[in-house]
Enzyme design. Sequence first.
Site, PDB file in Angstrom:
ATOM      1  N   LYS A  67       0.874  -1.178   0.000  1.00 36.06           N
ATOM      2  CA  LYS A  67       0.000   0.000   0.000  1.00 36.06           C
ATOM      3  C   LYS A  67       0.907   1.222   0.000  1.00 36.06           C
ATOM      4  CE  LYS A  67      -4.516   0.826   0.565  1.00 36.06           C
ATOM      5  NZ  LYS A  67      -5.665   0.117   0.047  1.00 36.06           N
ATOM      6  N   GLY A 118     -23.765   3.554  -2.283  1.00 39.39           N
ATOM      7  CA  GLY A 118     -22.840   4.201  -3.220  1.00 39.39           C
ATOM      8  C   GLY A 118     -22.531   3.260  -4.367  1.00 39.39           C
TER       9      GLY A 118
HETATM   10  P1  NAD Z   1     -19.026   5.190  -2.051  1.00 39.31           P
HETATM   11  O1  NAD Z   1     -18.343   6.395  -1.500  1.00 39.31           O
HETATM   12  O2  NAD Z   1     -19.412   5.159  -3.486  1.00 39.31           O
HETATM   13  O3  NAD Z   1     -20.383   4.921  -1.232  1.00 39.31           O
HETATM   14  C1  NAD Z   1     -20.498   5.064   0.136  1.00 39.31           C
HETATM   15  C2  NAD Z   1     -21.948   5.453   0.429  1.00 39.31           C
HETATM   16  O4  NAD Z   1     -22.127   5.455   1.852  1.00 39.31           O
HETATM   17  C3  NAD Z   1     -22.324   6.844  -0.075  1.00 39.31           C
HETATM   18  O5  NAD Z   1     -23.545   6.796  -0.778  1.00 39.31           O
HETATM   19  C4  NAD Z   1     -22.447   7.653   1.215  1.00 39.31           C
HETATM   20  O6  NAD Z   1     -23.406   8.696   1.118  1.00 39.31           O
HETATM   21  C5  NAD Z   1     -22.897   6.587   2.193  1.00 39.31           C
HETATM   22  N1  NAD Z   1     -22.675   6.922   3.599  1.00 39.31           N
HETATM   23  C6  NAD Z   1     -21.656   7.616   4.162  1.00 39.31           C
HETATM   24  N2  NAD Z   1     -21.833   7.711   5.486  1.00 39.31           N
HETATM   25  C7  NAD Z   1     -22.977   7.026   5.763  1.00 39.31           C
HETATM   26  C8  NAD Z   1     -23.683   6.752   6.968  1.00 39.31           C
HETATM   27  N3  NAD Z   1     -23.262   7.209   8.144  1.00 39.31           N
HETATM   28  N4  NAD Z   1     -24.809   6.016   6.894  1.00 39.31           N
HETATM   29  C9  NAD Z   1     -25.267   5.573   5.695  1.00 39.31           C
HETATM   30  N5  NAD Z   1     -24.637   5.800   4.529  1.00 39.31           N
HETATM   31  C10 NAD Z   1     -23.516   6.531   4.574  1.00 39.31           C
HETATM   32  O7  NAD Z   1     -18.108   3.968  -1.657  1.00 39.31           O
HETATM   33  P2  NAD Z   1     -18.074   2.523  -2.329  1.00 39.31           P
HETATM   34  O8  NAD Z   1     -17.042   2.504  -3.388  1.00 39.31           O
HETATM   35  O9  NAD Z   1     -19.468   2.093  -2.637  1.00 39.31           O
HETATM   36  O10 NAD Z   1     -17.494   1.632  -1.126  1.00 39.31           O
HETATM   37  C11 NAD Z   1     -18.315   1.286  -0.021  1.00 39.31           C
HETATM   38  C12 NAD Z   1     -17.475   0.614   1.046  1.00 39.31           C
HETATM   39  O11 NAD Z   1     -16.879  -0.570   0.518  1.00 39.31           O
HETATM   40  C13 NAD Z   1     -16.316   1.469   1.546  1.00 39.31           C
HETATM   41  O12 NAD Z   1     -16.146   1.199   2.914  1.00 39.31           O
HETATM   42  C14 NAD Z   1     -15.122   0.948   0.765  1.00 39.31           C
HETATM   43  O13 NAD Z   1     -13.905   1.128   1.477  1.00 39.31           O
HETATM   44  C15 NAD Z   1     -15.464  -0.525   0.652  1.00 39.31           C
HETATM   45  N6  NAD Z   1     -14.849  -1.169  -0.518  1.00 39.31           N
HETATM   46  C16 NAD Z   1     -15.116  -0.711  -1.768  1.00 39.31           C
HETATM   47  C17 NAD Z   1     -14.528  -1.341  -2.870  1.00 39.31           C
HETATM   48  C18 NAD Z   1     -14.824  -0.869  -4.289  1.00 39.31           C
HETATM   49  O14 NAD Z   1     -14.506  -1.604  -5.235  1.00 39.31           O
HETATM   50  N7  NAD Z   1     -15.420   0.286  -4.467  1.00 39.31           N
HETATM   51  C19 NAD Z   1     -13.676  -2.450  -2.688  1.00 39.31           C
HETATM   52  C20 NAD Z   1     -13.433  -2.912  -1.380  1.00 39.31           C
HETATM   53  C21 NAD Z   1     -14.032  -2.258  -0.302  1.00 39.31           C
END
Ligand code: NAD
Length: 367
Positions: free
Chosen positions: A94, A196
């Site tokens: 990382k 999201g």
């Molecule tokens: P994103 O930022 O697109 O979506 C996150 C969503 O959570 C947003 O709609 C936001 O408004 C909402 N949110 C924030 N605070 C909140 C709360 N207190 N209550 C309810 N909703 C809330 O992120 P993402 O890419 O969809 O990723 C989601 C999670 O999965 C993250 O924790 C990320 O680290 C993890 N993750 C994502 C990936 C990927 O491929 N995108 C891979 C591994 C892990």
Amino acid sequence: MVTEVLTAHQLKKEAPVFGQWSFNDHEQIVFCHDKDTGLKAIIGVHNTILGPALGGTRMYDYKTEWDALNDVLRLSRGMTYKAAITGLNLGGGKAVIIGDPKKIKTPELMKRFGKFVHTLGGKYYTAEDVGMETSDMDTVREVTPYVTGISESKGGAGNPSPVTAYGVYMGMKASAQFAYGNDNLEGKRICVQGIGHVGEELVRLISEEGANVLISDINEERLHQVSTMYNAEIYRGKDLYAEMMDIYAPCALGATINDETIHKLKAKVIAGAANNQLADENTHGILLQEKEIVYAPDFLINAGGIINVFAEIEGYGREQIINKTENIYNTTLDILNKAKATGMTTNAAANSIAEERIATKKSIIDL
Ligand code: NAD
């Protein structure tokens, strides 16, 4: 994020790099500095026994450089376990860049960072993480081939989120199989917290299977959109954790399973995308076990994203990405069964399988 901050006294006297609480036999830590672009970065190569270390670059305005160091050490170790449990021939790494991306990120800074990545000669491959865009990886690609997550138009594997969601869906179905003796999600009340990039796609998949979907988000507009598209119910109550549901899918933030929430949970299964869902891996893992809640380890079931970027390195296509992601179903079931047979928490069972895989490969290398 950083979970512990040491005092200046402790840091100076007792914890130079190898004594940091998050140091875990990391192979190499590279400090990168460039006065002209303002670059201050740290690359953490945790373990390369299974293959080159892969992990995203996070750009964040860390309070102190020690916070940045601890973050990169902790995150790179996590990547070793994620790759190992997913069966990928990859190690864990990382990088962090210190500073507010909105203020100091420039193409020159990203290129300078890319040149530092290049000096490692393929021991570390970078990718996108918090504070980074696909376009930043495209910039890094101009100076080094050791980068993944670049645009599809430039030969990359594109947006990893749908693949991540598919892996979470597989892990959820395997957990349902374990908890209910049947992996059909039809009629199950499933709460997706955070709709999201990943959450919305998960809502699509489980809605198609006939689940009764409850959604929660802080973004009112998205709630409205997703609810309309998939006929999902919007959660309007005051305490989501106490809500009646069969499956809880945290897809927003980490540490939502903590001292305050764990006693309220009524779900029989927890399976979501968020990283580090347990505020404390040990104590909360044990409490979930005592409550007989089936917890699918987050670093396993959200591994679709890393499978997607790994495809760029190996040069394999969509079908193999999907096959590997589907295998998350089998791995999840294996872990849940191992945890049951041994009395370990599911997280500990997953860690032990990852460690066994690394130890086996090491013993072959050492021959
Ligand atoms: P994103 O930022 O697109 O979506 C996150 C969503 O959570 C947003 O709609 C936001 O408004 C909402 N949110 C924030 N605070 C909140 C709360 N207190 N209550 C309810 N909703 C809330 O992120 P993402 O890419 O969809 O990723 C989601 C999670 O999965 C993250 O924790 C990320 O680290 C993890 N993750 C994502 C990936 C990927 O491929 N995108 C891979 C591994 C892990």
